[in-house]
Design an enzyme around this catalytic site. Sequence first.
Site, PDB file in Angstrom:
ATOM      1  N   ASP A 423       0.860  -1.188   0.000  1.00 31.30           N
ATOM      2  CA  ASP A 423       0.000   0.000   0.000  1.00 31.30           C
ATOM      3  C   ASP A 423       0.895   1.235   0.000  1.00 31.30           C
ATOM      4  O   ASP A 423       1.604   1.507   0.985  1.00 31.30           O
ATOM      5  CB  ASP A 423      -0.894  -0.027   1.244  1.00 31.30           C
ATOM      6  CG  ASP A 423      -1.916   1.107   1.276  1.00 31.30           C
ATOM      7  OD1 ASP A 423      -1.708   2.113   0.565  1.00 31.30           O
ATOM      8  OD2 ASP A 423      -2.908   0.984   2.020  1.00 31.30           O
ATOM      9  N   HIS A 424       0.877   2.001  -1.100  1.00 31.52           N
ATOM     10  CA  HIS A 424       1.795   3.122  -1.232  1.00 31.52           C
ATOM     11  C   HIS A 424       1.468   4.281  -0.295  1.00 31.52           C
ATOM     12  O   HIS A 424       2.265   5.230  -0.174  1.00 31.52           O
ATOM     13  CB  HIS A 424       1.804   3.626  -2.681  1.00 31.52           C
ATOM     14  CG  HIS A 424       3.160   4.053  -3.154  1.00 31.52           C
ATOM     15  ND1 HIS A 424       4.194   4.344  -2.290  1.00 31.52           N
ATOM     16  CD2 HIS A 424       3.670   4.239  -4.400  1.00 31.52           C
ATOM     17  CE1 HIS A 424       5.269   4.690  -2.965  1.00 31.52           C
ATOM     18  NE2 HIS A 424       4.978   4.643  -4.258  1.00 31.52           N
ATOM     19  N   ARG A 425       0.316   4.262   0.357  1.00 31.70           N
ATOM     20  CA  ARG A 425       0.033   5.255   1.385  1.00 31.70           C
ATOM     21  C   ARG A 425       0.896   5.012   2.621  1.00 31.70           C
ATOM     22  O   ARG A 425       1.244   5.945   3.353  1.00 31.70           O
ATOM     23  CB  ARG A 425      -1.446   5.212   1.793  1.00 31.70           C
ATOM     24  CG  ARG A 425      -2.435   5.540   0.698  1.00 31.70           C
ATOM     25  CD  ARG A 425      -3.851   5.303   1.166  1.00 31.70           C
ATOM     26  NE  ARG A 425      -4.078   3.913   1.556  1.00 31.70           N
ATOM     27  CZ  ARG A 425      -5.223   3.451   2.039  1.00 31.70           C
ATOM     28  NH1 ARG A 425      -6.255   4.277   2.199  1.00 31.70           N
ATOM     29  NH2 ARG A 425      -5.349   2.175   2.351  1.00 31.70           N
ATOM     30  N   VAL A 427       3.675   2.487   2.593  1.00 30.95           N
ATOM     31  CA  VAL A 427       5.011   1.993   2.262  1.00 30.95           C
ATOM     32  C   VAL A 427       5.506   2.702   1.012  1.00 30.95           C
ATOM     33  O   VAL A 427       4.887   2.598  -0.060  1.00 30.95           O
ATOM     34  CB  VAL A 427       4.984   0.465   2.031  1.00 30.95           C
ATOM     35  CG1 VAL A 427       6.388  -0.054   1.754  1.00 30.95           C
ATOM     36  CG2 VAL A 427       4.373  -0.253   3.231  1.00 30.95           C
TER      37      VAL A 427
END
Length: 453
Positions: A423-425, A427
């Site tokens: 999850d780019h939010r 990581v």
Amino acid sequence: MTTMTEASVREFKMPDVGEGLTEAEILKWYVQPGDTVTDGQVVCEVETAKAAVELPIPYDGVVHELRFPEGTTVAVGTSIIAVAVAGGGAAPEETPAAPPVQEEAKPAAPARTPVLVGYGVSTSATKRRPRKGAEIPAQEASAAVQAELNGHASGAVVQSRPLAKPPVRKLAKDLGVDLATVTPSGPDGVITREDVHAAVAPAQAPEPVAVSLPVADTARETRIPVKGVRKMTAAAMVGSAFTAPHVTEFVTVDVTRTMKLVEELKRSDEYGMQGLRVNPLLLIAKALLVAIKRNPDINASWDEAAQEIVLKHYVNLGIAAATPRGLIVPNIKDAHAKTLPQLAESLGELVSTARDGKTSPAAMQGGTVTITNVGVFGIDTGTPILNPGEAAILAIGTIKLQPWVHKGKVKPRQVTTLALSFDHRLVDGELGSKVLADVAAILEQPKRLITWA
């Protein structure tokens, strides 16, 4: 004096075997009318949106009646079996089920108490999305229901709404069935799921053909109802894919030494692995746990309501398992604290329980990070979708011999490709890359896992 002084009929209702589940399908009855049952005896198996669960009866007695046949989906709180219990005067009264019309007018139910050991009900209030369109005040809705009931009692002709529970109304809407045209078969004129399916069946029946054709040509499609585990999985994956911004990174790694260590652990008695299942998945799981310990920020979740990142100081390691009822992801609780033998034991129990279809809802809740092994199907790798509420998932590709440069020479080596979705939010690329590279480095030199075991 009646015979009820010697025995009374107790009603056993469909319990909430998960957190906030509203219904379950009766898969199999283990008893029949006339059978004697004892407290704690399993009487049936049901399937919820999360798992198949066996239900024990909470008292002694003789089966009086099975309220529903196998294959019926029953709402939580509905009586499913009646048992004649000795000592009628001592039996506490069961709370009668609300009439279907009142349930439709007032959907909010009082808090339930736990009904099964190990399967408590959620203590938080269930949040429902408001229905589209104008809302009817509670007083007006209650008055409308009362007027409808009074009209029926007096023999007056009332233009009433067909009686059906919310899940049945949704089914009818999905199938394009007008409930006003359906003949009800349930108690008090309630329309059931079976009634809806019966109403739509004639429309779906193939038209007769004028020429003789092979049987296979007259049935070119098979429709399978989406329910239970498959329905829950589909909803969860859609929600995850369109909520969390996914990023996937890949690394191809030489796991020749890992495969040699697997064989060594199987043969040797010095590592405490006797009688335990040892395979590459075990060592990869341990490598991921070590990488998480070194990079703890990847073990987190996103709290949308509070706008907070929740860092987890424990790892509940999910293992994706393909079962006859669909894909499930049970997890090993506190996997971070387990030694290699303990992890092997937990992993073996998890896989065995999943294959038998006995995974409990509790075993699939609270996961923090997941592993999915697509390599068992001969697949090189994939871009896995995050399990809802988790920040990362690791996919393992098939392990196979490939030409590889080893110590300056091209040699056949055991190679696999790992894929980490995150999850780019939560990581960023640096953290995700560190974790994936760490796992790869450990698998290239796995002897260190024994030290960390």
